[in-house]
Enzyme design. Sequence first.
Site, PDB file in Angstrom:
ATOM      1  N   ARG A   1      -3.932  -4.133   8.344  1.00  0.00           N
ATOM      2  CA  ARG A   1      -3.022  -5.279   8.263  1.00  0.00           C
ATOM      3  C   ARG A   1      -3.270  -6.252   9.412  1.00  0.00           C
ATOM      4  NH1 ARG A   1       2.356  -2.968   8.135  1.00  0.00           N
ATOM      5  NH2 ARG A   1       1.771  -1.788   6.309  1.00  0.00           N
TER       6      ARG A   1
ATOM      7  N   ARG B   1       1.883 -18.882   4.564  1.00  0.00           N
ATOM      8  CA  ARG B   1       2.877 -18.247   3.678  1.00  0.00           C
ATOM      9  C   ARG B   1       4.122 -19.103   3.490  1.00  0.00           C
ATOM     10  NH1 ARG B   1       4.969 -15.875   1.132  1.00  0.00           N
ATOM     11  NH2 ARG B   1       5.835 -13.868   1.692  1.00  0.00           N
TER      12      ARG B   1
ATOM     13  N   ARG C   1       1.841 -10.875   8.874  1.00  0.00           N
ATOM     14  CA  ARG C   1       2.965 -11.704   9.317  1.00  0.00           C
ATOM     15  C   ARG C   1       3.087 -11.846  10.827  1.00  0.00           C
ATOM     16  NH1 ARG C   1       7.900  -9.056   6.322  1.00  0.00           N
ATOM     17  NH2 ARG C   1       6.482  -7.298   6.243  1.00  0.00           N
TER      18      ARG C   1
ATOM     19  N   TYR D   1       4.083   4.204  -7.325  1.00  0.00           N
ATOM     20  CA  TYR D   1       4.732   2.889  -7.453  1.00  0.00           C
ATOM     21  C   TYR D   1       5.047   2.592  -8.911  1.00  0.00           C
ATOM     22  CZ  TYR D   1       4.493   0.745  -2.790  1.00  0.00           C
ATOM     23  OH  TYR D   1       4.719   0.406  -1.481  1.00  0.00           O
TER      24      TYR D   1
ATOM     25  N   ASP E   1      -3.616  -6.866  -1.938  1.00  0.00           N
ATOM     26  CA  ASP E   1      -2.554  -5.857  -1.935  1.00  0.00           C
ATOM     27  C   ASP E   1      -2.970  -4.712  -2.847  1.00  0.00           C
ATOM     28  OD1 ASP E   1       0.466  -5.471  -1.074  1.00  0.00           O
ATOM     29  OD2 ASP E   1       0.290  -4.757  -3.142  1.00  0.00           O
TER      30      ASP E   1
END
Length: 656
Positions: free
Chosen positions: A339, A352, A343, A464, A388
Amino acid sequence: MQTKNNMKNTNGFNGLKVTSFESRRAREIEKLINYYGGVPRVAPSMREIPLSESKEAFKFAKELIAGKFDMVILMTGVGTRALVKAVSTKYPETEFLKALKSSTIVARGPKPVAALREYKLKPDITVPEPNTWRDILSTLENETELRGMKVAVQEYGISNKEFVSCLRNRGAKVTSVPIYKWALPEDIEPLKAAIKSISDSNEDIALFTSSQQIYHLFETTRKMGCLKKLKEGLKSTVIASIGPTTSETLYRFGINPDYEPDSPKMGNLIREVARIGVYFVNKKRTALKNGVDTNKWRPQDMIWSKGSQKSRKEITNNSVFMKACRNEETDYTPVWLMRQAGRYMREYREIRAELSFLELCKNPSLAAEVTLRAVDRLNVDAAIIFADILLIVEPLGVGLEFSKGEGPRIRRPIRSGNAVDRIKDFKPESLKYVYEALRITRRALDPEKALIGFAGAPFTVASYMIEGGGSRNYENTKGLMYKDPKAWHLMMEKLSSATSSYLNNQIKAGADAVQLFDSWVGCLSRDDYQEFVLPHMKKLVSDIRKDTPVIHFGTGTAALLDLIKDSGSRVIGFDWRVDIAKAWKQVGYDKAVQGNLDPLILFSSHSEIRKRAQKILDKTKNRPGFIFNLGHGILPKTPVDNVMALVDYVHEYSQK
């Protein structure tokens, strides 16, 4: 053979010529450039002319004391102090400060806040970094209603007409209050000499620490009659900007800054540019040589070589990261971070802010940009494509959405054998946006840095799809697994086949290695892993192109490591819960390993980060086949400076 450009340069600027246009702190910046090993050229570009007799300032003070202003926006610390000093020549300081306190005080960042503190005042609204006028505007829109408000804007140097216009468009009645203005230095010979040196391509790096420097640079250049030549010279000069406001001005003049620190402070600018200066100078000049317009370029525009793909592949295969994947000796320990494009980085947040997470994933150019910006910022040894693990489920027909604050959601969860039967066949072309992002990134990425593609491992993706989102206990997943093993194995077969096809297409598009993320597999017992997961992992890994290293990473897998190694993956990733020395011994030294610093360590001090990183490096004993990473992804609020400090330390300490 590794080149110096691929390795951490521990000598800072390493003799590069660095031009600064700073005036007020010229000597300080000169010392810093020297300290970091650069050859400084100080060319002051401005001098401050206080407007102590400013009619506008006195008129503003009179009306403020009379209660005629609702809001005062303070743009700079120096300007705030100058305003109080100027006004106090005509009105009592206590009276003015009392009136200021009665209005809504807006501070553009920490410098006006510090100035207010000296007068025992606090702002009502503080604008967060990066403190551009757009940030002021958005902050005010969130905090208050501007329509009908009488607003005073303390200006600095030049009037920001765009900001004032936007305030007025929102219904505010705006008064500009100039406190000082900027003029060219009395002696402009150093500035002229710097312009000539840059125009002649004799400088390596140019530092801009305010917008006004840029205006004066181009004003002086025009008078010298060499504007075109300066712009040509800037194409081979690395342009470093202290922050967003300065960068916006550079854009206005048709110059894209090459580097901007995360925090707009002079010390940060010089330190950060020093650590990557050699790399950036080489990169920019290589791009220029290969026909890139480096005045207006983006990371994805980079062209490292016009040679064949085969030649590029040979360079990448001999990179420090790829050698480590093959258990070969390296000059230092390679490092990349899960990652690493996320963010915690300002560049990512800015992109974003304009589009959703899925929209970013599906925009190949922007996905490549955030991937490449992370590599440039951190100076890591490998890029991992921005995507992702759940992108693959959309073409399988279960529906995918990312809800703000809730994470990914599956619209049509798989809860039965009949639902498993309805899973669509995977069509590789459905994820062509990922392949295109890889193609763009691989072309623009330094050949000596590897590009990692990735996918979710079948168990985690299946979980998921069955749970419909995140889960603590995996009741539905294990329920299907235990109650209907036939349906479970069919689902895993479908996912394994889809994943191998997906990864092989990523490799074809430019991925040099691939990683399988099995974030949830740690919830299984050894027996369950061996029966319900391992056969599918073996098949999946065996179907991936043989010359491509596969990294197998899972969390909570301490009890499963000896089984995971049987999947056939070339590299095993460890989370932070395991002792790396014991874990490596367990999986065998014929495997390369990756890990495993706790991501939360990055919230501590630099000394603590170095201590923890050193402990991991010491346990690996310089054994070939070690790749430094975190034990999971970088967390959103992680300080960027701490991440850079970790990368630098790993490179420096492991140098052989």
